[in-house]
Scaffold this motif. Structure first.
Motif, PDB file in Angstrom:
ATOM      1  N   ARG A 152       0.853  -1.185   0.000  1.00 59.93           N
ATOM      2  CA  ARG A 152       0.000   0.000   0.000  1.00 59.93           C
ATOM      3  C   ARG A 152       0.889   1.235   0.000  1.00 59.93           C
ATOM      4  O   ARG A 152       1.614   1.489   0.944  1.00 59.93           O
ATOM      5  CB  ARG A 152      -0.889  -0.019   1.239  1.00 59.93           C
ATOM      6  N   ALA A 165      -4.763  -1.429  -8.529  1.00 58.03           N
ATOM      7  CA  ALA A 165      -6.030  -0.833  -8.106  1.00 58.03           C
ATOM      8  C   ALA A 165      -5.864   0.678  -8.038  1.00 58.03           C
ATOM      9  O   ALA A 165      -4.763   1.190  -7.851  1.00 58.03           O
ATOM     10  CB  ALA A 165      -6.444  -1.381  -6.736  1.00 58.03           C
ATOM     11  N   GLN A 167      -7.565   3.385  -5.705  1.00 56.96           N
ATOM     12  CA  GLN A 167      -8.451   3.722  -4.596  1.00 56.96           C
ATOM     13  C   GLN A 167      -8.372   5.230  -4.372  1.00 56.96           C
ATOM     14  O   GLN A 167      -7.331   5.754  -3.987  1.00 56.96           O
ATOM     15  CB  GLN A 167      -8.064   2.981  -3.315  1.00 56.96           C
ATOM     16  N   ILE A 216      -9.501   8.269  -2.200  1.00 59.43           N
ATOM     17  CA  ILE A 216     -10.000   8.488  -0.843  1.00 59.43           C
ATOM     18  C   ILE A 216     -10.533   9.910  -0.766  1.00 59.43           C
ATOM     19  O   ILE A 216      -9.781  10.876  -0.723  1.00 59.43           O
ATOM     20  CB  ILE A 216      -8.884   8.255   0.182  1.00 59.43           C
ATOM     21  N   GLY A 261     -15.585   8.540  -2.712  1.00 62.62           N
ATOM     22  CA  GLY A 261     -14.399   7.811  -3.137  1.00 62.62           C
ATOM     23  C   GLY A 261     -14.784   6.514  -3.820  1.00 62.62           C
ATOM     24  O   GLY A 261     -15.961   6.148  -3.930  1.00 62.62           O
ATOM     25  N   PHE A 262     -13.779   5.779  -4.266  1.00 65.12           N
ATOM     26  CA  PHE A 262     -14.023   4.511  -4.946  1.00 65.12           C
ATOM     27  C   PHE A 262     -12.761   3.669  -4.909  1.00 65.12           C
ATOM     28  O   PHE A 262     -11.682   4.151  -4.561  1.00 65.12           O
ATOM     29  CB  PHE A 262     -14.467   4.742  -6.400  1.00 65.12           C
ATOM     30  N   ASN A 263     -12.885   2.408  -5.258  1.00 67.09           N
ATOM     31  CA  ASN A 263     -11.749   1.487  -5.321  1.00 67.09           C
ATOM     32  C   ASN A 263     -12.000   0.538  -6.492  1.00 67.09           C
ATOM     33  O   ASN A 263     -12.914  -0.279  -6.447  1.00 67.09           O
ATOM     34  CB  ASN A 263     -11.620   0.697  -4.009  1.00 67.09           C
ATOM     35  N   ARG A 264     -11.199   0.690  -7.573  1.00 67.90           N
ATOM     36  CA  ARG A 264     -11.410  -0.104  -8.774  1.00 67.90           C
ATOM     37  C   ARG A 264     -10.126  -0.804  -9.195  1.00 67.90           C
ATOM     38  O   ARG A 264      -9.040  -0.219  -9.125  1.00 67.90           O
ATOM     39  CB  ARG A 264     -11.875   0.784  -9.934  1.00 67.90           C
ATOM     40  N   CYS A 300      -2.992   2.203  -4.009  1.00 72.53           N
ATOM     41  CA  CYS A 300      -3.150   0.914  -4.669  1.00 72.53           C
ATOM     42  C   CYS A 300      -2.948  -0.137  -3.597  1.00 72.53           C
ATOM     43  O   CYS A 300      -1.858  -0.282  -3.054  1.00 72.53           O
ATOM     44  CB  CYS A 300      -2.117   0.751  -5.787  1.00 72.53           C
ATOM     45  N   ASN A 301      -4.020  -0.832  -3.263  1.00 74.17           N
ATOM     46  CA  ASN A 301      -3.926  -1.815  -2.175  1.00 74.17           C
ATOM     47  C   ASN A 301      -4.289  -3.219  -2.641  1.00 74.17           C
ATOM     48  O   ASN A 301      -4.794  -4.004  -1.888  1.00 74.17           O
ATOM     49  CB  ASN A 301      -4.817  -1.389  -1.003  1.00 74.17           C
TER      50      ASN A 301
END
Length: 204
Positions: free
Chosen positions: A2, A156, A158, A160, A169-172, A203-204
């Protein structure tokens, strides 16, 4: 692995979206200068050790990865001039007023591209202007923001956001060789909205 990156600054900064009075001026001007650090140089954190422990270490430490992709880019300072990299400055109008935007910036054809060629976002900081304020409402500029993944592994994105500013926010996940077009691929409820703080990307 991360790695946090302060990547997006929305340059339409409003405390509230409500009707305001146009600030009277003598025309348009420009602002130039250099942000410098006073005091000791900050220590740059090397991420190589963490990258060696990552499942994606072959991508993170690939021979084509630039040295800047292996360190924390939060504080990048020229040791000779003390100039600070990745700094952004903006001017705020007096309360209950707004700056009329130059017609050249009401429609933006330039595309903001943020890539993950290895294990960092590049560039580290970007300015995104999807809207401008016309005194009553936010008007779209049409500027595009694209997150690319030119790495050999999936990454990814993400974003925040700030819930207090209405940003969920979003995480794609973005496949290797793929991209995320924020105007086309994101639902309206998670589209970027102006906020007073930068969006952090991870990016996680």
């Amino acid at each position: 692995m991360r790695i946090f990156v302060a990547a997006l600054v929305m340059l339409c900064l409003l405390n509230t979206i409500q009707a305001q009075e146009k600030l009277k001026t003598d025309g348009y001007g420009s602002l130039s200068g250099k942000v410098t650090l006073t005091g000791d140089l900050p220590k740059v954190t090397d991420f190589t050790g963490k990258m060696k422990d990552s499942n994606d270490k072959q991508c993170c430490l690939a021979p084509t990865a630039k040295p800047i992709e292996k360190v924390d880019q939060t504080w990048m300072v020229d040791p000779k001039t003390k100039a600070v990299k990745n700094a952004m400055v903006w001017v705020m109008p007096p309360k209950d007023t707004y700056f009329e935007i130059n017609f050249r910036y009401k429609k933006r054809s330039e595309i903001i591209v943020i890539d993950q060629p290895h294990c960092q976002f590049l560039p580290f900081v970007s300015a995104f202007n999807p809207v401008y304020f016309d005194g009553k409402k936010l008007v779209p500029t049409g500027q595009q923001l694209i997150f690319k993944n030119s790495a050999t592994v999936a990454h990814a994105v993400q974003a925040i956001g700030s819930l207090s500013m209405g940003n969920k926010g979003f995480n794609r996940v973005v496949a290797s060789g793929g991209q995320l077009d924020c105007l086309k691929d994101l639902e309206e409820e998670v589209q970027f909205k102006p906020q007073l703080l930068p969006y952090n990307l991870a990016c996680n």
